[in-house]
Design a protein around this motif. Structure first.
Motif, PDB file in Angstrom:
ATOM      1  N   CYS A  32      30.588  22.790  40.012  1.00  0.00           N
ATOM      2  CA  CYS A  32      30.781  21.462  39.236  1.00  0.00           C
ATOM      3  C   CYS A  32      30.953  21.928  37.732  1.00  0.00           C
ATOM      4  CB  CYS A  32      29.548  20.769  39.151  1.00  0.00           C
ATOM      5  SG  CYS A  32      29.181  19.778  40.894  1.00  0.00           S
ATOM      6  N   SER A  33      31.215  23.403  37.487  1.00  0.00           N
ATOM      7  CA  SER A  33      31.620  23.840  36.219  1.00  0.00           C
ATOM      8  C   SER A  33      33.128  24.284  36.393  1.00  0.00           C
ATOM      9  CB  SER A  33      30.916  25.012  35.639  1.00  0.00           C
ATOM     10  OG  SER A  33      30.933  26.101  36.716  1.00  0.00           O
ATOM     11  N   PRO A  35      37.005  23.059  36.819  1.00  0.00           N
ATOM     12  CA  PRO A  35      37.885  22.115  36.326  1.00  0.00           C
ATOM     13  C   PRO A  35      38.062  20.966  37.601  1.00  0.00           C
ATOM     14  CG  PRO A  35      38.871  24.256  35.653  1.00  0.00           C
ATOM     15  CD  PRO A  35      37.904  24.515  36.400  1.00  0.00           C
ATOM     16  N   ARG A  85      34.597  18.028  30.412  1.00  0.00           N
ATOM     17  CA  ARG A  85      33.567  18.745  30.678  1.00  0.00           C
ATOM     18  C   ARG A  85      32.735  18.924  29.397  1.00  0.00           C
ATOM     19  NH1 ARG A  85      35.423  24.119  33.854  1.00  0.00           N
ATOM     20  NH2 ARG A  85      36.889  24.119  32.031  1.00  0.00           N
ATOM     21  N   TYR A  86      31.566  19.244  29.647  1.00  0.00           N
ATOM     22  CA  TYR A  86      30.394  19.461  28.676  1.00  0.00           C
ATOM     23  C   TYR A  86      30.921  20.945  27.977  1.00  0.00           C
ATOM     24  CZ  TYR A  86      27.290  15.864  30.390  1.00  0.00           C
ATOM     25  OH  TYR A  86      26.838  14.817  30.538  1.00  0.00           O
ATOM     26  N   ASP A  89      30.938  23.840  30.151  1.00  0.00           N
ATOM     27  CA  ASP A  89      32.026  23.733  31.258  1.00  0.00           C
ATOM     28  C   ASP A  89      31.473  23.002  32.295  1.00  0.00           C
ATOM     29  OD1 ASP A  89      33.729  25.123  29.781  1.00  0.00           O
ATOM     30  OD2 ASP A  89      33.324  27.036  30.762  1.00  0.00           O
ATOM     31  N   ASP A  90      30.111  22.276  32.331  1.00  0.00           N
ATOM     32  CA  ASP A  90      29.895  21.360  33.242  1.00  0.00           C
ATOM     33  C   ASP A  90      30.521  19.981  33.330  1.00  0.00           C
ATOM     34  OD1 ASP A  90      28.023  23.129  34.340  1.00  0.00           O
ATOM     35  OD2 ASP A  90      26.431  22.084  33.713  1.00  0.00           O
ATOM     36  N   CYS A  91      31.107  19.598  34.637  1.00  0.00           N
ATOM     37  CA  CYS A  91      31.474  18.241  34.619  1.00  0.00           C
ATOM     38  C   CYS A  91      30.804  17.373  33.908  1.00  0.00           C
ATOM     39  CB  CYS A  91      31.897  17.933  36.231  1.00  0.00           C
ATOM     40  SG  CYS A  91      32.395  16.357  36.750  1.00  0.00           S
TER      41      CYS A  91
END
Length: 129
Positions: A32-33, A35, A85-86, A89-91
């Protein structure tokens, strides 16, 4: 005997491990990190647009979704949206505490098909919780 699996580096495909569905139970949601690319049909399933917006120019729809913070990028040629994403890089749909998807039932096809598709099919960037 339970064999310890080393943590993978999401950016280094050589560290990814052969996928086993049991990994998901103890993983921190590393996939989930990556793209997340989605199509219009995914956005409908996710509930961020409705099917009646299919007639709207994709560029205009993308601009609205970017303003709302749902989409971070839009490829005009392929009409593929990339979810926001945060900073880590998390969704945006990954719960930061539980590390579980907040829209799991409505998740995009990219997520439904992982790890069959992706940067290294059949492998995942497993990282234990």
């Amino acid at each position: 005997m339970n064999k310890t699996i080393p943590a993978a580096n999401v950016d280094n495909l050589s560290t990814w491990v052969k996928y086993k569905s049991s990994h998901c139970d103890s993983c921190r949601g590393t996939c989930c990190s990556l793209p997340v690319e989605v199509r219009f049909s995914d956005l409908v399933r996710m509930g961020v647009v409705d099917e009646f917006e299919a007639g709207e120019p994709a560029k205009r729809l993308a601009k609205r979704l970017m303003k709302e913070g749902v989409v971070g990028h839009f490829n005009h040629k392929s009409e593929i949206y990339t979810l926001s994403r945060y900073a880590n890089d998390d969704c945006i749909y990954l719960d930061q505490k539980t590390r579980l998807c907040t829209i799991y039932v409505q998740r995009p096809d990219t997520c439904r098909n992982h790890p069959k598709v992706g940067p290294k099919p059949g492998f995942c960037a497993y990282q234990p919780k």
